[in-house]
Design a protein around this motif. Structure first.
Motif, short mmCIF file in Angstrom:
data_model
loop_
_atom_site.label_atom_id
_atom_site.label_comp_id
_atom_site.label_asym_id
_atom_site.label_seq_id
_atom_site.Cartn_x
_atom_site.Cartn_y
_atom_site.Cartn_z
N ASN A 126 0.83 -1.22 0.00
CA ASN A 126 0.00 0.00 0.00
C ASN A 126 0.86 1.26 0.00
O ASN A 126 0.55 2.24 -0.68
N ASP A 133 1.96 6.53 -6.90
CA ASP A 133 0.84 7.37 -7.34
C ASP A 133 1.20 8.84 -7.30
O ASP A 133 0.70 9.64 -8.09
N THR A 144 -1.35 0.40 -9.31
CA THR A 144 -2.41 -0.10 -8.43
C THR A 144 -2.90 -1.47 -8.87
O THR A 144 -3.11 -2.37 -8.05
N SER A 145 -3.08 -1.64 -10.17
CA SER A 145 -3.56 -2.93 -10.68
C SER A 145 -2.56 -4.03 -10.42
O SER A 145 -2.93 -5.15 -10.00
N GLN A 148 -2.54 -4.91 -6.75
CA GLN A 148 -3.71 -5.74 -6.43
C GLN A 148 -3.52 -7.18 -6.91
O GLN A 148 -3.95 -8.12 -6.25
N GLY A 199 -9.22 -6.21 -16.38
CA GLY A 199 -8.37 -5.28 -15.64
C GLY A 199 -6.91 -5.42 -16.01
O GLY A 199 -6.18 -4.43 -16.11
N LYS A 210 -4.98 6.62 -14.47
CA LYS A 210 -5.46 7.63 -13.54
C LYS A 210 -5.21 9.03 -14.09
O LYS A 210 -4.15 9.33 -14.60
N GLU A 227 -9.31 6.05 -10.11
CA GLU A 227 -8.66 4.80 -9.69
C GLU A 227 -8.94 3.71 -10.72
O GLU A 227 -10.06 3.59 -11.22
N SER A 229 -8.57 -0.31 -10.87
CA SER A 229 -8.25 -1.55 -10.18
C SER A 229 -8.42 -2.72 -11.13
O SER A 229 -8.73 -2.54 -12.31
N LEU A 230 -8.26 -3.91 -10.61
CA LEU A 230 -8.34 -5.09 -11.47
C LEU A 230 -9.76 -5.39 -11.92
O LEU A 230 -9.96 -6.04 -12.94
N THR A 231 -10.76 -4.94 -11.17
CA THR A 231 -12.15 -5.27 -11.52
C THR A 231 -13.01 -4.05 -11.81
O THR A 231 -14.03 -4.18 -12.48
#
Length: 418
Positions: A126, A133, A144-145, A148, A199, A210, A227, A229-231
């Protein structure tokens, strides 16, 4: 290493007269108190001394990346491992418990250590995500992806290792059983798997990152990506509402990404004004003389007048205008618009700049402005566009032209009164 430490502690305890003179139950009770005390003392030392010193060093350093690790509690999460390691080290020394109970407690402690260690690794990831970021060099990368994805991988690994520890089986035993359940898992988690694969495609191909401005009317999304993300993809619309888009929708459906416009530094204006066809005609000598006083038209009128006068030498002045050439008010107006836009300070000269006439419609003759401003910010762009068209509509009467508009209620009332 653990066995040597345990042997040293056992020898020290056996040489202690105080403990040797006590019963088994009292011995184990004293040992339990000592074990818990050592665990508590080790945790307090790590948290109050080691972590506090590291926080002071982090606060005094000029770097900002270490502050992210402190903010996410990475040090505190790793500190929780210390008392558990102390307890696990001293647990085999208890003789009051049966081997079965000692074995169960040992497994629980080991499983808890694995879980807490992965929890600390999650905090590290994180912090890395926040650092990436905020860093310009990695802001456009799908950090981020990928983080994750790493978290998901660690979750499955932790689950397998934890179950294998608790059941006293090897991890390979559980991995071999995954093949049987694959079909069932794919059926139950079909949407999740689709989003996961989409994703990864979005991240690797950088279709959406982003800060991009995307527009997807089907889902009511028109704003900035906050954001990826993967989903899901989180979009903050310009009306400050939030739209959560499934990742597979951005792969399977069409959407508009305005990133190219932002990166190019120019934003397009493509707008038409409709000229009343009845107001279009040739310019008279008086109108030519009046328009020649406009600075932007001096060269144009001089060159055009010379060409037209040369062409008209073969025709008498008494002949009809259809037999000769002449300057029109709409042609002169287009030349004025082109010269006006070419000298405008907010228009990009290295991009397409057109003033063109489109096919006539029932609403009149369209004159389209196709240009790019040097501002991509929305409010500034709208101000530039408004200023340009304010000026265009204001100069129309100087060319004897009228903008077309549908009759209003006042127009109809004026006709009826007549």
């Amino acid at each position: 290493m653990d066995k040597e430490l345990r042997l040293m502690i056992s020898q020290w305890l056996s040489e202690s007269d105080t403990l040797n003179n006590t019963g088994a139950n009292t011995y184990n009770l004293i040992l339990l108190v000592l074990c818990l005390s050592l665990a508590a003392i080790s945790y307090v030392i790590v948290k109050r001394v080691v972590i506090k010193a590291m926080k002071v060093i982090s606060a005094r350093s000029k770097a900002t990346w270490d502050d992210k690790f402190v903010a996410h509690g990475v040090l505190e999460k790793f500190a929780l491992l210390v008392p558990l390691l102390v307890i696990e080290l001293l647990l085999p020394l208890f003789s009051v418990w049966s081997p079965f109970v000692s074995d169960i407690l040992g497994r629980l402690l080991t499983a808890l250590l694995v879980i807490l260690f992965i929890r600390a690794i999650y905090a590290v990831l994180n912090a890395i995500a926040q650092i990436a970021d905020e860093h310009k060099a990695t802001q456009r990368l799908p950090i981020t992806s990928f983080i994750q994805l790493i978290k998901l991988f660690l979750f499955f690994i932790t689950a397998i290792i934890t179950v294998s520890i608790l059941s006293n089986q090897t991890p390979i035993y559980f991995l071999s059983g995954l093949g049987v359940a694959t079909g069932f898992i794919m059926l139950i988690f079909k949407d999740t798997i689709l989003g996961f694969v989409a994703g990864i495609q979005l991240a690797t191909n950088q279709m959406v990152t982003k800060g991009d401005w995307i527009q997807m009317d089907k889902y009511g999304a028109d704003g900035t990506v906050e954001e990826v993300s993967l989903t899901t993809v989180k979009v903050r619309n310009f009306d400050k509402t939030i739209t959560m888009l499934p990742a597979y929708a951005l792969v399977s459906d069409a959407f508009k990404n305005w990133r190219g416009m932002t990166e190019s530094g120019g934003r397009r204006i493509k707008r038409s004004l409709f000229i009343d066809i009845q107001s279009i005609g040739f310019l008279t000598k008086d109108e030519l003389q009046r328009l020649s006083k406009i600075h932007l038209l001096k060269n144009y009128l001089a060159d055009k007048s010379f060409d037209i006068n040369t062409f008209n030498l073969d025709f008498n002045e008494d002949e009809q205008a259809v037999n000769s050439r002449g300057l029109t008010n709409i042609g002169t107006f287009r030349a004025y618009l082109l010269a006006y836009l070419q000298q405008h300070p907010k228009i990009r000269k290295d991009m397409t700049l057109l003033v063109r006439q489109l096919a006539p419609t029932t609403q009149g003759m369209p004159i389209e402005i196709y240009i790019f401003t040097d501002e991509t910010r929305w409010a500034f762009y709208e101000n530039i566009q408004a200023d340009i068209f304010d000026h265009i509509f204001s100069v129309l009467p100087a060319f004897g032209l009228h903008a077309f508009q549908q009759p209003s209620g006042n127009d109809i009332q004026s006709i009826l009164k007549q």
